[in-house]
Design a protein around this motif. Sequence first.
Motif, mmCIF file in Angstrom:
data_model
loop_
_atom_site.group_PDB
_atom_site.id
_atom_site.type_symbol
_atom_site.label_atom_id
_atom_site.label_comp_id
_atom_site.label_asym_id
_atom_site.label_seq_id
_atom_site.Cartn_x
_atom_site.Cartn_y
_atom_site.Cartn_z
ATOM 1 N N PHE A 67 99.626 40.964 31.134
ATOM 2 C CA PHE A 67 100.378 40.466 32.288
ATOM 3 C C PHE A 67 101.525 39.552 31.851
ATOM 4 O O PHE A 67 102.647 39.666 32.359
ATOM 5 C CB PHE A 67 99.438 39.706 33.238
ATOM 6 N N THR A 68 101.251 38.646 30.928
ATOM 7 C CA THR A 68 102.306 37.723 30.503
ATOM 8 C C THR A 68 103.396 38.457 29.725
ATOM 9 O O THR A 68 104.570 38.072 29.782
ATOM 10 C CB THR A 68 101.727 36.589 29.649
ATOM 11 N N ALA A 69 103.025 39.509 28.999
ATOM 12 C CA ALA A 69 104.016 40.270 28.239
ATOM 13 C C ALA A 69 105.011 40.963 29.171
ATOM 14 O O ALA A 69 106.197 41.070 28.843
ATOM 15 C CB ALA A 69 103.324 41.303 27.345
ATOM 16 N N LEU A 70 104.542 41.439 30.311
ATOM 17 C CA LEU A 70 105.442 42.101 31.252
ATOM 18 C C LEU A 70 106.563 41.159 31.680
ATOM 19 O O LEU A 70 107.732 41.555 31.747
ATOM 20 C CB LEU A 70 104.651 42.578 32.477
ATOM 21 N N SER A 71 106.214 39.914 31.955
ATOM 22 C CA SER A 71 107.217 38.921 32.342
ATOM 23 C C SER A 71 108.159 38.620 31.185
ATOM 24 O O SER A 71 109.383 38.529 31.361
ATOM 25 C CB SER A 71 106.508 37.638 32.795
ATOM 26 N N SER A 72 107.615 38.491 29.981
ATOM 27 C CA SER A 72 108.420 38.173 28.804
ATOM 28 C C SER A 72 109.382 39.310 28.465
ATOM 29 O O SER A 72 110.555 39.078 28.152
ATOM 30 C CB SER A 72 107.510 37.882 27.617
ATOM 31 N N VAL A 73 108.897 40.546 28.520
ATOM 32 C CA VAL A 73 109.737 41.704 28.195
ATOM 33 C C VAL A 73 110.914 41.795 29.161
ATOM 34 O O VAL A 73 112.053 42.064 28.754
ATOM 35 C CB VAL A 73 108.914 42.999 28.248
ATOM 36 N N ARG A 74 110.655 41.562 30.415
ATOM 37 C CA ARG A 74 111.733 41.619 31.414
ATOM 38 C C ARG A 74 112.824 40.618 31.093
ATOM 39 O O ARG A 74 114.021 40.927 31.167
ATOM 40 C CB ARG A 74 111.153 41.353 32.799
ATOM 41 N N ALA A 75 112.413 39.395 30.713
ATOM 42 C CA ALA A 75 113.393 38.350 30.402
ATOM 43 C C ALA A 75 114.212 38.728 29.173
ATOM 44 O O ALA A 75 115.451 38.626 29.168
ATOM 45 C CB ALA A 75 112.679 37.022 30.179
ATOM 46 N N HIS A 76 113.565 39.170 28.096
ATOM 47 C CA HIS A 76 114.283 39.514 26.868
ATOM 48 C C HIS A 76 115.169 40.748 27.062
ATOM 49 O O HIS A 76 116.263 40.820 26.490
ATOM 50 C CB HIS A 76 113.289 39.754 25.733
ATOM 51 N N HIS A 77 114.709 41.704 27.864
ATOM 52 C CA HIS A 77 115.536 42.883 28.134
ATOM 53 C C HIS A 77 116.801 42.481 28.882
ATOM 54 O O HIS A 77 117.888 43.031 28.637
ATOM 55 C CB HIS A 77 114.734 43.891 28.957
ATOM 56 N N GLY A 78 116.664 41.504 29.784
ATOM 57 C CA GLY A 78 117.837 41.033 30.519
ATOM 58 C C GLY A 78 118.886 40.410 29.618
ATOM 59 O O GLY A 78 120.080 40.465 29.918
#
Length: 269
Positions: A67-78
């Motif tokens: 769950f936390t990785a999903l949030s982190s990936v979204r931020a780094h992809h942005g």
Amino acid sequence: MPTPLVMLLLFPAIGAVSGLLAGLFGIGGGLVIVPALNAAFVAGLVAVDPAIRMHVAIGSSLAVIVFTALSSVRAHHGYRAVLWPVVLGLAPGIVVGGLLGAALADALATRALELWFGAFVLLMAAQLALAPRVQAAGGAGLPGPGRNLAAGTGIGAVSALAGIGGGIMTVPYLAWHGVPLHQAVGTAAACTLPVALSGAVGYALAGQGAGTPAFSTGYLFWPAVLGIAVAAILTAPLGAQLAHRLPVRQLRILFAVLLVVVAADMLRG
């Protein structure tokens, strides 16, 4: 089944601390989640068979990291910091390693897992205190398929055995192959998703019929997973903000000392 007070206070508290420290130091929350859950099980706050308490702690930690990785990936992809071809290159090995690591953990006794985790945390404490700068190795070039398969398998296996996201290994690996540090961090964050997902699936399958608490899927204890994940997602951004305001170097040393205490407790049994 834990009492409502445990679900309302303990699990979110673990999540809040793990998310804050993850944002502050850039470490995986598993270094906090696994020993905290194991301590709760030892103290009897949640009724878990002593023979499988570390299995439940590690498996649940990996599920939280999904769950936390999903949030982190979204931020780094942005921030355009994720090299998706590299992620896809590492993912097959990571998945294989994650499943193998979960199977190996299932074959180990709780005491063996405590000793392994304690030794691993000591290594992480040393890394955190020394805070070596990761340098890109210029002409090394992006890793090829064979090297990615081997590295991904190792990263996935170690992560599944320790209940972590694997960034502590993925970032140096990518940086050594010439990936700029901000992209190495972003790509490692994206790799955390297959690491945690494959490890969590492995623990869910391995723990079938193991006498886990109610509301569990194999070794994944969902009241803990959801309570920790929600709080961690909320506090991780705060940790990242504090990293720019607090003396992080001194705090890293203090946290490393705390990890040594945690490791000593694990090793002592």
